[in-house]
Design a protein around this motif. Structure first.
Motif, PDB file in Angstrom:
ATOM      1  N   ALA A  87       6.466   6.722  -6.580  1.00 32.01           N
ATOM      2  CA  ALA A  87       7.364   6.741  -5.423  1.00 32.01           C
ATOM      3  C   ALA A  87       7.037   5.567  -4.516  1.00 32.01           C
ATOM      4  O   ALA A  87       5.972   4.952  -4.634  1.00 32.01           O
ATOM      5  N   GLY A  88       7.950   5.259  -3.633  1.00 32.94           N
ATOM      6  CA  GLY A  88       7.721   4.241  -2.622  1.00 32.94           C
ATOM      7  C   GLY A  88       7.794   4.874  -1.248  1.00 32.94           C
ATOM      8  O   GLY A  88       8.703   5.655  -0.972  1.00 32.94           O
ATOM      9  N   VAL A  89       6.823   4.558  -0.394  1.00 32.01           N
ATOM     10  CA  VAL A  89       6.765   5.129   0.947  1.00 32.01           C
ATOM     11  C   VAL A  89       6.559   3.994   1.943  1.00 32.01           C
ATOM     12  O   VAL A  89       5.701   3.131   1.722  1.00 32.01           O
ATOM     13  N   TYR A  90       7.322   4.002   3.031  1.00 29.37           N
ATOM     14  CA  TYR A  90       7.173   3.002   4.098  1.00 29.37           C
ATOM     15  C   TYR A  90       6.450   3.650   5.269  1.00 29.37           C
ATOM     16  O   TYR A  90       6.813   4.735   5.704  1.00 29.37           O
ATOM     17  N   SER A 121      10.790  -7.581  10.900  1.00 23.03           N
ATOM     18  CA  SER A 121       9.566  -6.845  10.613  1.00 23.03           C
ATOM     19  C   SER A 121       8.514  -7.781  10.013  1.00 23.03           C
ATOM     20  O   SER A 121       8.825  -8.828   9.466  1.00 23.03           O
ATOM     21  N   ARG A 122       7.277  -7.385  10.140  1.00 23.65           N
ATOM     22  CA  ARG A 122       6.184  -8.013   9.400  1.00 23.65           C
ATOM     23  C   ARG A 122       5.603  -6.900   8.552  1.00 23.65           C
ATOM     24  O   ARG A 122       5.241  -5.838   9.074  1.00 23.65           O
ATOM     25  N   ASP A 123       5.543  -7.100   7.244  1.00 18.82           N
ATOM     26  CA  ASP A 123       5.035  -6.030   6.402  1.00 18.82           C
ATOM     27  C   ASP A 123       4.358  -6.563   5.143  1.00 18.82           C
ATOM     28  O   ASP A 123       4.401  -7.745   4.848  1.00 18.82           O
ATOM     29  N   TYR A 124       3.675  -5.641   4.458  1.00 19.73           N
ATOM     30  CA  TYR A 124       3.050  -5.961   3.169  1.00 19.73           C
ATOM     31  C   TYR A 124       3.219  -4.786   2.235  1.00 19.73           C
ATOM     32  O   TYR A 124       3.536  -3.668   2.675  1.00 19.73           O
ATOM     33  N   VAL A 133       3.966   2.889  -4.625  1.00 15.24           N
ATOM     34  CA  VAL A 133       4.067   1.669  -3.840  1.00 15.24           C
ATOM     35  C   VAL A 133       4.168   2.043  -2.364  1.00 15.24           C
ATOM     36  O   VAL A 133       5.032   2.828  -1.955  1.00 15.24           O
ATOM     37  N   TRP A 134       3.264   1.480  -1.582  1.00 18.80           N
ATOM     38  CA  TRP A 134       3.198   1.743  -0.149  1.00 18.80           C
ATOM     39  C   TRP A 134       3.555   0.461   0.600  1.00 18.80           C
ATOM     40  O   TRP A 134       2.976  -0.592   0.353  1.00 18.80           O
ATOM     41  N   SER A 135       4.536   0.544   1.486  1.00 23.98           N
ATOM     42  CA  SER A 135       4.902  -0.567   2.367  1.00 23.98           C
ATOM     43  C   SER A 135       4.360  -0.243   3.744  1.00 23.98           C
ATOM     44  O   SER A 135       4.560   0.870   4.249  1.00 23.98           O
ATOM     45  N   PHE A 136       3.676  -1.196   4.348  1.00 25.99           N
ATOM     46  CA  PHE A 136       3.155  -1.023   5.712  1.00 25.99           C
ATOM     47  C   PHE A 136       3.758  -2.137   6.545  1.00 25.99           C
ATOM     48  O   PHE A 136       3.640  -3.312   6.197  1.00 25.99           O
ATOM     49  N   GLY A 137       4.407  -1.756   7.653  1.00 24.26           N
ATOM     50  CA  GLY A 137       5.063  -2.785   8.460  1.00 24.26           C
ATOM     51  C   GLY A 137       5.349  -2.343   9.866  1.00 24.26           C
ATOM     52  O   GLY A 137       5.079  -1.212  10.272  1.00 24.26           O
TER      53      GLY A 137
END
Length: 145
Positions: A87-90, A121-124, A133-137
């Motif tokens: 899964a993908g989580v923001y 946004s600024r994210d990685y 997959v984890w998005s942090f922003g």
């Protein structure tokens, strides 16, 4: 309450997020360690079956939460998720660069370093040990309710 479950989901009076992604892991204990130590989540609660599987765990970051459990623990949700892929989580964080540095220091697989996006946004992007997959922003949708 399910047979073999130790404890009961939190019933405190704190803030409650409206949406909680729920992820099942082959090694939920390792996932909880990686999410707390490397990715800055705080363990709110962990409930185990008598044989040590994670029946339900709640991890928080900011005003959001994610629920974690062990694959193969039984029940309808476990059966429904049996063939689910990653899964993908923001997750919204205040300091993307510091958060990224922490993840790198703990050996987290980074898919994209901190990047300024066209939408402000600024994210990685990072991948956990089981492929999620984890998005942090910094982008946080403003919900006008």
């Amino acid at each position: 309450m399910h047979e073999g479950v130790i404890g009961m989901a939190g019933t405190g009076g704190g803030t409650r997020p409206g949406i909680c992604p729920t992820l099942l892991y082959a090694d939920a204990r390792a996932a909880i360690r990686q999410l707390t130590e490397a990715l800055g989540f705080t363990e709110l609660s962990v409930y185990e079956t008598e044989d040590g599987k994670v029946m339900h765990a709640e991890l928080v970051q900011g005003n959001g939460a994610v629920m974690i459990g062990s694959k193969g623990r039984g029940g309808l949700f476990d059966a429904a998720m049996r063939d689910a892929g990653p899964a993908g989580v923001y997750v919204v964080v205040d300091d993307v660069d510091a958060h990224h540095q922490r993840a790198v220091a703990h050996g987290v697989e980074i898919l994209m370093p901190p990047t300024d996006q066209d939408y402000g946004s600024r994210d990685y992007l990072a991948k956990d040990a089981e492929g999620n997959v984890w998005s942090f922003g910094t982008y946080a949708p403003e919900i006008g309710l």
